[in-house]
Design an enzyme around this catalytic site. Structure first.
Site, PDB file in Angstrom:
ATOM      1  N   ILE A 105       0.822  -1.205   0.000  1.00 30.46           N
ATOM      2  CA  ILE A 105       0.000   0.000   0.000  1.00 30.46           C
ATOM      3  C   ILE A 105       0.853   1.251   0.000  1.00 30.46           C
ATOM      4  CG2 ILE A 105      -0.268   0.011   2.529  1.00 30.46           C
ATOM      5  CD1 ILE A 105      -2.767   1.220  -0.180  1.00 30.46           C
ATOM      6  N   GLU A 163      -7.522  -1.504   5.514  1.00 33.03           N
ATOM      7  CA  GLU A 163      -7.455  -2.136   6.833  1.00 33.03           C
ATOM      8  C   GLU A 163      -6.339  -3.167   6.906  1.00 33.03           C
ATOM      9  OE1 GLU A 163      -8.075  -5.452   6.252  1.00 33.03           O
ATOM     10  OE2 GLU A 163      -8.654  -4.816   4.235  1.00 33.03           O
ATOM     11  N   GLY A 303      -6.174  -6.519   0.724  1.00 34.30           N
ATOM     12  CA  GLY A 303      -6.668  -5.545   1.685  1.00 34.30           C
ATOM     13  C   GLY A 303      -5.757  -4.326   1.688  1.00 34.30           C
ATOM     14  N   GLU A 304      -5.625  -3.683   2.833  1.00 35.16           N
ATOM     15  CA  GLU A 304      -4.748  -2.529   3.034  1.00 35.16           C
ATOM     16  C   GLU A 304      -5.223  -1.286   2.280  1.00 35.16           C
ATOM     17  OE1 GLU A 304      -0.701  -3.479   1.995  1.00 35.16           O
ATOM     18  OE2 GLU A 304      -0.641  -5.269   3.267  1.00 35.16           O
ATOM     19  N   GLY A 305      -6.317  -1.375   1.533  1.00 31.76           N
ATOM     20  CA  GLY A 305      -6.714  -0.280   0.661  1.00 31.76           C
ATOM     21  C   GLY A 305      -6.049  -0.355  -0.700  1.00 31.76           C
TER      22      GLY A 305
END
Length: 336
Positions: A105, A163, A303-305
């Site tokens: 990210i 997240e 995830g992580e955006g």
């Protein structure tokens, strides 16, 4: 200016009272789009994206110069049920990696020209195992919502929330099941890669949690089945709605957070678009429930955006074309 969150009802009220897009800017953007040096509709969804963005920013000829990416991290008591292939300690380790710029990210945010912030929410105090009790108290939920609420930069002109939380596809699946119905198996996937036995166990956990807490509004479902990082994402998305900051939704877990808001207000997600369709099996169904068509489908499941941040570049391109192209009059080109 964001109102103060004094209790959960103040959050509900703020969301229901949130302003809509600027209709004058929308009309102006539509008119400008019709005058640009291209055949009508030739840029497909890029045209719709630019007009949508213009309405929320109140500018018929907008620019994107200050995108923000926020990653929230939380730990989940339900991991005691063996729902993840990784231990909760990995959440702490990954937060350190984010802070040192070493995660995917970080690279994607840099490539998109976005400011990135990281907020860890009480990693040493996981939520409760939702098969035994509500994941959070009302105070815990309010504090998590406030974290997201206050994390949004009012000067940002675009937001992505992501997240990190080992085991958090389990609460996301439980939220989807509680909000949209169906069987637990319809919403439960392999997450970080559990085997068949692990998937069966995870499905059992989701079913037990939903059966214990039943249905309710988005706040009830988020409190009983969610997690601090999921609640913080919901708080940030809601704050952006009030500030008229467009949001690109990330994957399965972010969409679960957004779904809780959609249950509270039919217009809560009007300022959002879906950045991508993740490889988590139930994500397409959740997007359909919310009426969101993803911009990308690249089999991402990090995830992580990450998927939402990658899509920043798509939206930037849409807005740059809309605002930077010449009109027929400016270019001296016949429009007929």
């Amino acid at each position: 200016m964001l109102p103060e969150l004094t209790d959960l009802n103040s959050f509900r009220n703020a969301l229901s009272d949130a302003p809509g897009p600027d209709l004058s800017a929308l009309k102006g953007a539509e008119e400008r789009n019709g005058q640009l040096t291209k055949p009508p509709g030739a840029l497909g969804r890029l045209e719709d994206l630019a007009i949508w963005y213009a309405g929320w920013r109140g500018d018929a000829r907008p620019q994107i110069t200050a995108p923000q990416v926020i990653v929230f991290a939380g730990n989940h008591g339900v991991t005691a049920q063996g729902v993840s292939a990784f231990p909760p300690e990995v959440t702490v380790q990954m937060v350190m990696n984010f802070e040192h710029g070493g995660a995917a990210i970080n690279q994607l945010a840099q490539a998109a020209g976005a400011k990135m912030d990281v907020h860890a929410l009480e990693l040493d105090r996981p939520t409760a195992d939702f098969t035994q009790a509500a994941a959070m108290s009302e105070e815990d939920l309010l504090n998590a919502l406030r974290t997201g609420w206050q994390a949004v930069d009012p000067q940002a002109d675009l937001l992505v929330v992501g997240e990190m939380g080992i085991g958090n596809t389990t609460p996301a699946a439980a939220i989807a099941c509680a909000l949209f119905g169906g069987d637990a198996a319809d919403w439960t996937g392999r997450g970080t890669g559990v085997d068949d036995a692990g998937l069966a166990n995870k499905t059992r956990v989701v079913a037990e949690g939903v059966a214990l807490h039943g249905s309710g509004d988005g706040i009830h479902v988020l409190r009983c089945l969610g997690g601090r990082e999921i609640a913080a994402m919901a708080g940030a998305i809601a704050a952006a709605r009030i500030l008229r900051i467009p949001v690109i939704l990330d994957g399965f877990i972010c969409t679960a957070a957004a779904a809780c808001l959609a249950q509270l207000s039919g217009t809560a997600l009007d300022h959002t678009i879906a950045g991508h369709q993740s490889a988590e099996g139930a994500h397409p169904a959740m997007l359909r429930q919310l009426g969101k068509e993803p911009l990308l489908s690249l089999d991402l499941r990090l995830g992580e955006g990450s998927g939402g941040t990658l899509a920043i570049n798509i939206l930037k391109s849409a807005v740059t074309c809309h605002s930077g192209m010449a009109t027929f009059a400016e270019a001296g080109v016949s429009d007929g």
